[in-house]
Design a protein around this motif. Sequence first.
Motif, PDB file in Angstrom:
ATOM      1  N   ASP A  49      21.960  15.516 -17.274  1.00 24.14           N
ATOM      2  CA  ASP A  49      23.246  14.891 -17.529  1.00 24.14           C
ATOM      3  C   ASP A  49      24.266  15.943 -17.934  1.00 24.14           C
ATOM      4  N   ILE A  50      25.540  15.531 -17.964  1.00 21.87           N
ATOM      5  CA  ILE A  50      26.603  16.446 -18.374  1.00 21.87           C
ATOM      6  C   ILE A  50      27.756  15.622 -18.927  1.00 21.87           C
ATOM      7  N   ARG A  51      28.365  16.121 -19.970  1.00 25.49           N
ATOM      8  CA  ARG A  51      29.523  15.430 -20.534  1.00 25.49           C
ATOM      9  C   ARG A  51      30.797  16.015 -19.950  1.00 25.49           C
ATOM     10  N   SER A  52      31.871  15.275 -20.071  1.00 25.89           N
ATOM     11  CA  SER A  52      33.113  15.664 -19.410  1.00 25.89           C
ATOM     12  C   SER A  52      33.751  16.915 -20.016  1.00 25.89           C
ATOM     13  N   ASN A  53      33.299  17.343 -21.186  1.00 27.17           N
ATOM     14  CA  ASN A  53      33.875  18.555 -21.783  1.00 27.17           C
ATOM     15  C   ASN A  53      33.148  19.822 -21.308  1.00 27.17           C
ATOM     16  N   MET A  54      32.234  19.641 -20.344  1.00 24.99           N
ATOM     17  CA  MET A  54      31.504  20.769 -19.786  1.00 24.99           C
ATOM     18  C   MET A  54      31.739  20.803 -18.291  1.00 24.99           C
ATOM     19  N   ASP A  55      31.520  21.977 -17.664  1.00 22.35           N
ATOM     20  CA  ASP A  55      31.618  22.018 -16.207  1.00 22.35           C
ATOM     21  C   ASP A  55      30.307  22.452 -15.542  1.00 22.35           C
ATOM     22  N   LYS A  56      29.346  22.834 -16.365  1.00 23.72           N
ATOM     23  CA  LYS A  56      28.066  23.255 -15.804  1.00 23.72           C
ATOM     24  C   LYS A  56      26.975  23.047 -16.835  1.00 23.72           C
ATOM     25  N   ARG A  57      25.814  22.622 -16.358  1.00 20.99           N
ATOM     26  CA  ARG A  57      24.666  22.495 -17.242  1.00 20.99           C
ATOM     27  C   ARG A  57      23.417  22.792 -16.436  1.00 20.99           C
ATOM     28  N   GLN A  58      22.520  23.548 -17.034  1.00 22.95           N
ATOM     29  CA  GLN A  58      21.306  23.936 -16.305  1.00 22.95           C
ATOM     30  C   GLN A  58      20.074  23.354 -16.955  1.00 22.95           C
ATOM     31  N   GLY A  59      19.127  22.969 -16.080  1.00 23.00           N
ATOM     32  CA  GLY A  59      17.835  22.533 -16.553  1.00 23.00           C
ATOM     33  C   GLY A  59      16.776  23.367 -15.859  1.00 23.00           C
ATOM     34  N   GLN A  60      15.579  22.838 -15.798  1.00 22.33           N
ATOM     35  CA  GLN A  60      14.523  23.572 -15.109  1.00 22.33           C
ATOM     36  C   GLN A  60      14.669  23.355 -13.605  1.00 22.33           C
ATOM     37  N   ARG A  61      15.044  24.374 -12.880  1.00 23.34           N
ATOM     38  CA  ARG A  61      15.269  24.357 -11.425  1.00 23.34           C
ATOM     39  C   ARG A  61      16.459  23.508 -10.991  1.00 23.34           C
ATOM     40  N   VAL A  62      17.115  22.834 -11.893  1.00 24.79           N
ATOM     41  CA  VAL A  62      18.274  22.026 -11.517  1.00 24.79           C
ATOM     42  C   VAL A  62      19.508  22.458 -12.298  1.00 24.79           C
ATOM     43  N   THR A  63      20.643  22.350 -11.611  1.00 26.46           N
ATOM     44  CA  THR A  63      21.932  22.653 -12.227  1.00 26.46           C
ATOM     45  C   THR A  63      22.907  21.572 -11.814  1.00 26.46           C
ATOM     46  N   VAL A  64      23.676  21.078 -12.759  1.00 33.30           N
ATOM     47  CA  VAL A  64      24.717  20.116 -12.437  1.00 33.30           C
ATOM     48  C   VAL A  64      26.068  20.780 -12.667  1.00 33.30           C
ATOM     49  N   LEU A  65      26.958  20.592 -11.693  1.00 38.15           N
ATOM     50  CA  LEU A  65      28.320  21.112 -11.782  1.00 38.15           C
ATOM     51  C   LEU A  65      29.296  19.953 -11.766  1.00 38.15           C
ATOM     52  N   LEU A  66      30.286  20.035 -12.612  1.00 38.52           N
ATOM     53  CA  LEU A  66      31.290  18.981 -12.721  1.00 38.52           C
ATOM     54  C   LEU A  66      32.677  19.567 -12.496  1.00 38.52           C
ATOM     55  N   ASN A  67      33.405  18.986 -11.551  1.00 41.39           N
ATOM     56  CA  ASN A  67      34.787  19.391 -11.306  1.00 41.39           C
ATOM     57  C   ASN A  67      35.666  18.167 -11.520  1.00 41.39           C
ATOM     58  N   LYS A  68      36.258  18.091 -12.699  1.00 38.53           N
ATOM     59  CA  LYS A  68      37.051  16.900 -13.046  1.00 38.53           C
ATOM     60  C   LYS A  68      38.350  16.827 -12.277  1.00 38.53           C
ATOM     61  N   THR A  69      38.841  17.969 -11.827  1.00 38.04           N
ATOM     62  CA  THR A  69      40.112  17.990 -11.110  1.00 38.04           C
ATOM     63  C   THR A  69      40.031  17.163  -9.835  1.00 38.04           C
ATOM     64  N   VAL A  70      38.910  17.304  -9.140  1.00 43.14           N
ATOM     65  CA  VAL A  70      38.747  16.566  -7.885  1.00 43.14           C
ATOM     66  C   VAL A  70      37.709  15.456  -8.014  1.00 43.14           C
ATOM     67  N   LYS A  71      37.278  15.171  -9.231  1.00 41.25           N
ATOM     68  CA  LYS A  71      36.291  14.119  -9.499  1.00 41.25           C
ATOM     69  C   LYS A  71      35.033  14.309  -8.653  1.00 41.25           C
ATOM     70  N   HIS A  72      34.443  15.463  -8.786  1.00 41.73           N
ATOM     71  CA  HIS A  72      33.293  15.822  -7.974  1.00 41.73           C
ATOM     72  C   HIS A  72      32.157  16.316  -8.852  1.00 41.73           C
ATOM     73  N   LEU A  73      30.972  15.889  -8.471  1.00 44.20           N
ATOM     74  CA  LEU A  73      29.751  16.236  -9.207  1.00 44.20           C
ATOM     75  C   LEU A  73      28.736  16.746  -8.195  1.00 44.20           C
ATOM     76  N   SER A  74      27.984  17.771  -8.545  1.00 47.06           N
ATOM     77  CA  SER A  74      26.937  18.220  -7.634  1.00 47.06           C
ATOM     78  C   SER A  74      25.653  18.519  -8.400  1.00 47.06           C
ATOM     79  N   LEU A  75      24.557  18.373  -7.680  1.00 45.89           N
ATOM     80  CA  LEU A  75      23.237  18.680  -8.214  1.00 45.89           C
ATOM     81  C   LEU A  75      22.636  19.764  -7.348  1.00 45.89           C
ATOM     82  N   GLN A  76      22.287  20.858  -7.952  1.00 45.82           N
ATOM     83  CA  GLN A  76      21.658  21.947  -7.223  1.00 45.82           C
ATOM     84  C   GLN A  76      20.192  22.029  -7.636  1.00 45.82           C
ATOM     85  N   ILE A  77      19.322  22.047  -6.647  1.00 46.24           N
ATOM     86  CA  ILE A  77      17.887  22.170  -6.899  1.00 46.24           C
ATOM     87  C   ILE A  77      17.440  23.501  -6.313  1.00 46.24           C
ATOM     88  N   ALA A  78      16.902  24.345  -7.139  1.00 44.80           N
ATOM     89  CA  ALA A  78      16.453  25.664  -6.683  1.00 44.80           C
ATOM     90  C   ALA A  78      15.035  25.579  -6.122  1.00 44.80           C
TER      91      ALA A  78
END
Lengths: 112, 114
Positions: A49-78
């Motif tokens: 998960d990620i809160r709106s005051n952050m733009d990136k958060r990493q877990g084990q093999r996964v990373t979530v990116l948040l771009n509030k400007t364009v209301k976009h969220l992504s999940l990266q799996i390594a």
Amino acid sequence: GESVGLHLPTLSVQEGDNSIINCAYSNSASDYFIWYKQESGKGPQFIIDIRSNMDKRQGQRVTVLLNKTVKHLSLQIAATQPGDSAVYFCAEEYSSASKIIFGSGTRLSIRP
Amino acid sequence: DTAVSQTPKYLVTQMGNDKSIKCEQNLGHDTMYWYKQDSKKFLKIMFSYNNKELIINETVPNRFSPKSPDKAHLNLHINSLELGDSAVYFCASSFHRVAGNTIYFGEGSWLTVV
């Protein structure tokens, strides 16, 4: 490989490659975002998960990116593995509504 | 030691019947939910209860009636079942109702109305 939510609901990735699953959320007032993984025949399971005051958060093999400007969220799996095969949902919540709204989901399939 | 358990897992029934799905959570959570997932995998919230009190009631037909005897249980009763009710119904729970609390889902109940 990459997907774009509703326009490409299925993402096929070579085992070992990185996967990127994209999601466009609807409410600019949303302040909490979650990614869920749903394997066949099971319920959705929390990934990260990620809160709106952050733009990136990493877990084990996964990373979530948040771009509030364009209301976009992504999940990266390594280094995608066969066990990553599932449908992935992004979800948003705005605290005033006290409910989580799920996106339409993206199916991730892994090529050997 | 299942966290959120719901029964039955599979249910096939005829149109017009009345059926119930039961849900129990042993996580000590005080908020429980019912979600409906259609054939296209779209997940939509139906109801939410906090300490036995209904707090979210989306535009769900009156034929659907949730009941929470205590904060660890949230059952879903459906009257006069219709073909369109065929779906997977997920029970879920979380600590409190504020943003930032992870929702834990059950394994789902597959309802088929024939």
